[in-house]
Design a protein around this motif. Structure first.
Motif, PDB file in Angstrom:
ATOM      1  N   PRO A 129       5.803  12.382  -0.451  1.00  0.00           N
ATOM      2  CA  PRO A 129       5.006  11.174  -0.192  1.00  0.00           C
ATOM      3  C   PRO A 129       5.064  10.768   1.274  1.00  0.00           C
ATOM      4  O   PRO A 129       6.057  11.018   1.963  1.00  0.00           O
ATOM      5  CB  PRO A 129       5.677  10.122  -1.078  1.00  0.00           C
ATOM      6  CG  PRO A 129       6.383  10.891  -2.136  1.00  0.00           C
ATOM      7  CD  PRO A 129       6.837  12.159  -1.465  1.00  0.00           C
ATOM      8  N   ILE A 130       3.996  10.127   1.745  1.00  0.00           N
ATOM      9  CA  ILE A 130       3.916   9.661   3.129  1.00  0.00           C
ATOM     10  C   ILE A 130       3.729   8.148   3.098  1.00  0.00           C
ATOM     11  O   ILE A 130       2.823   7.635   2.430  1.00  0.00           O
ATOM     12  CB  ILE A 130       2.736  10.305   3.884  1.00  0.00           C
ATOM     13  CG1 ILE A 130       2.798  11.831   3.816  1.00  0.00           C
ATOM     14  CG2 ILE A 130       2.716   9.842   5.333  1.00  0.00           C
ATOM     15  CD1 ILE A 130       1.573  12.509   4.414  1.00  0.00           C
ATOM     16  N   SER A 131       4.543   7.435   3.839  1.00  0.00           N
ATOM     17  CA  SER A 131       4.443   5.971   3.862  1.00  0.00           C
ATOM     18  C   SER A 131       3.197   5.527   4.616  1.00  0.00           C
ATOM     19  O   SER A 131       2.682   6.239   5.493  1.00  0.00           O
ATOM     20  CB  SER A 131       5.686   5.364   4.516  1.00  0.00           C
ATOM     21  OG  SER A 131       5.666   5.610   5.909  1.00  0.00           O
ATOM     22  N   SER A 144       2.489  -0.484 -15.558  1.00  0.00           N
ATOM     23  CA  SER A 144       3.110   0.808 -15.247  1.00  0.00           C
ATOM     24  C   SER A 144       3.361   0.933 -13.760  1.00  0.00           C
ATOM     25  O   SER A 144       2.711   0.284 -12.945  1.00  0.00           O
ATOM     26  CB  SER A 144       2.233   1.963 -15.731  1.00  0.00           C
ATOM     27  OG  SER A 144       1.025   2.005 -15.003  1.00  0.00           O
ATOM     28  N   GLY A 145       4.329   1.753 -13.455  1.00  0.00           N
ATOM     29  CA  GLY A 145       4.659   2.066 -12.070  1.00  0.00           C
ATOM     30  C   GLY A 145       4.811   3.562 -11.922  1.00  0.00           C
ATOM     31  O   GLY A 145       5.448   4.216 -12.756  1.00  0.00           O
ATOM     32  N   GLN A 146       4.195   4.103 -10.886  1.00  0.00           N
ATOM     33  CA  GLN A 146       4.310   5.531 -10.615  1.00  0.00           C
ATOM     34  C   GLN A 146       5.661   5.799  -9.962  1.00  0.00           C
ATOM     35  O   GLN A 146       5.990   5.179  -8.956  1.00  0.00           O
ATOM     36  CB  GLN A 146       3.183   5.997  -9.684  1.00  0.00           C
ATOM     37  CG  GLN A 146       1.812   5.867 -10.296  1.00  0.00           C
ATOM     38  CD  GLN A 146       1.667   6.739 -11.524  1.00  0.00           C
ATOM     39  OE1 GLN A 146       2.055   7.900 -11.532  1.00  0.00           O
ATOM     40  NE2 GLN A 146       1.124   6.169 -12.580  1.00  0.00           N
ATOM     41  N   LEU A 147       6.446   6.686 -10.538  1.00  0.00           N
ATOM     42  CA  LEU A 147       7.763   6.983  -9.987  1.00  0.00           C
ATOM     43  C   LEU A 147       7.795   8.321  -9.261  1.00  0.00           C
ATOM     44  O   LEU A 147       8.314   8.417  -8.158  1.00  0.00           O
ATOM     45  CB  LEU A 147       8.826   6.960 -11.094  1.00  0.00           C
ATOM     46  CG  LEU A 147       9.041   5.608 -11.765  1.00  0.00           C
ATOM     47  CD1 LEU A 147      10.118   5.716 -12.841  1.00  0.00           C
ATOM     48  CD2 LEU A 147       9.394   4.543 -10.756  1.00  0.00           C
ATOM     49  N   GLN A 148       7.309   9.378  -9.898  1.00  0.00           N
ATOM     50  CA  GLN A 148       7.290  10.704  -9.282  1.00  0.00           C
ATOM     51  C   GLN A 148       8.683  11.099  -8.792  1.00  0.00           C
ATOM     52  O   GLN A 148       8.896  11.445  -7.636  1.00  0.00           O
ATOM     53  CB  GLN A 148       6.277  10.763  -8.142  1.00  0.00           C
ATOM     54  CG  GLN A 148       4.865  10.360  -8.551  1.00  0.00           C
ATOM     55  CD  GLN A 148       4.256  11.285  -9.594  1.00  0.00           C
ATOM     56  OE1 GLN A 148       4.313  12.496  -9.455  1.00  0.00           O
ATOM     57  NE2 GLN A 148       3.705  10.718 -10.643  1.00  0.00           N
ATOM     58  N   ILE A 149       9.659  11.027  -9.687  1.00  0.00           N
ATOM     59  CA  ILE A 149      11.051  11.367  -9.369  1.00  0.00           C
ATOM     60  C   ILE A 149      11.355  12.731  -9.970  1.00  0.00           C
ATOM     61  O   ILE A 149      11.253  12.920 -11.178  1.00  0.00           O
ATOM     62  CB  ILE A 149      12.014  10.289  -9.917  1.00  0.00           C
ATOM     63  CG1 ILE A 149      11.749   8.961  -9.201  1.00  0.00           C
ATOM     64  CG2 ILE A 149      13.471  10.728  -9.765  1.00  0.00           C
ATOM     65  CD1 ILE A 149      12.526   7.785  -9.758  1.00  0.00           C
ATOM     66  N   PHE A 150      11.742  13.681  -9.108  1.00  0.00           N
ATOM     67  CA  PHE A 150      11.968  15.054  -9.542  1.00  0.00           C
ATOM     68  C   PHE A 150      13.346  15.590  -9.165  1.00  0.00           C
ATOM     69  O   PHE A 150      13.647  16.747  -9.448  1.00  0.00           O
ATOM     70  CB  PHE A 150      10.887  15.970  -8.963  1.00  0.00           C
ATOM     71  CG  PHE A 150       9.504  15.598  -9.432  1.00  0.00           C
ATOM     72  CD1 PHE A 150       9.035  16.017 -10.662  1.00  0.00           C
ATOM     73  CD2 PHE A 150       8.692  14.793  -8.657  1.00  0.00           C
ATOM     74  CE1 PHE A 150       7.767  15.657 -11.110  1.00  0.00           C
ATOM     75  CE2 PHE A 150       7.430  14.425  -9.095  1.00  0.00           C
ATOM     76  CZ  PHE A 150       6.973  14.857 -10.314  1.00  0.00           C
ATOM     77  N   LEU A 173      -1.774   8.400  -5.413  1.00  0.00           N
ATOM     78  CA  LEU A 173      -0.711   7.656  -6.088  1.00  0.00           C
ATOM     79  C   LEU A 173       0.106   6.897  -5.058  1.00  0.00           C
ATOM     80  O   LEU A 173       0.401   7.421  -3.987  1.00  0.00           O
ATOM     81  CB  LEU A 173       0.240   8.596  -6.821  1.00  0.00           C
ATOM     82  CG  LEU A 173      -0.279   9.332  -8.036  1.00  0.00           C
ATOM     83  CD1 LEU A 173       0.793  10.270  -8.564  1.00  0.00           C
ATOM     84  CD2 LEU A 173      -0.678   8.357  -9.110  1.00  0.00           C
ATOM     85  N   ALA A 174       0.483   5.687  -5.399  1.00  0.00           N
ATOM     86  CA  ALA A 174       1.419   4.921  -4.579  1.00  0.00           C
ATOM     87  C   ALA A 174       2.767   4.996  -5.277  1.00  0.00           C
ATOM     88  O   ALA A 174       2.921   4.510  -6.387  1.00  0.00           O
ATOM     89  CB  ALA A 174       0.962   3.486  -4.443  1.00  0.00           C
TER      90      ALA A 174
END
Length: 170
Positions: free
Chosen positions: A20-22, A108-114, A52-53
């Motif tokens: 991700p890029i801020s 909902s909140g997008q997490l995208q934790i891997f 996605l944020a």
């Protein structure tokens, strides 16, 4: 640079990034304010671009590999980081968190934790922002959509969450 050229540059940056890029980083790269980038991303989303944020910044949504499984969980805030570690240690990713709010409905909140690294960044952001996780709105009950690359990893995560008592059962 025109606004449409700037939005194309944002898309290109997101396509070329593996993380991700801020908004602040994009703003520095483009020589504009962070708020301009936030507005551009809103316009991109309205036009159908799957941006996605996440807690770590913007990324383009890609189709997750493997099976998706939704799990209902309940645990104290003290166990949140352990829950995330448990999931990623089984090789699965946490795509989102969803709660059913009595007034607003589904939030909902997008997490995208891997990885543990991603989990640590999320935990750190909660602490630095003095923010509460969404599950505090619903007595700690929440859903996660998980991406599990193989059936074995799906079984691993379900068993591990069950053993730790994190799976919600009425």
């Amino acid at each position: 640079m025109t606004s449409s050229q700037r939005r194309e540059a944002i898309i290109l940056s997101l396509k070329n990034s593996h993380a991700p890029i801020s908004a602040s980083k994009l703003a520095r790269e483009l020589g504009v304010s962070r708020q301009i980038v936030v507005g551009d991303v809103a316009l991109l989303r309205a036009a159908g671009t799957p941006v996605l944020a996440t807690p770590r910044g913007y990324m383009l949504q890609t189709a997750p590999t493997g099976d998706r499984v939704t799990v209902a969980c309940r645990h104290s805030q003290d166990s949140l980081l352990d829950e995330l570690y448990t999931i990623v240690d089984c090789g699965c990713g946490i795509l989102d968190v969803v709660v059913e709010h009595p007034v607003y409905g589904q939030l909902s909140g997008q997490l995208q934790i891997f990885s543990r690294y991603d989990a640590d960044l999320f935990w750190q952001a909660l602490k630095e922002q003095d923010a509460q996780p969404l599950c505090t709105l619903t007595g700690d009950v929440h859903l996660h959509t998980l991406s599990c690359p193989t059936p074995a990893q799906r079984e691993c995560v379900l068993n591990a969450l069950q053993q730790k008592g994190y799976l919600y059962q009425k």
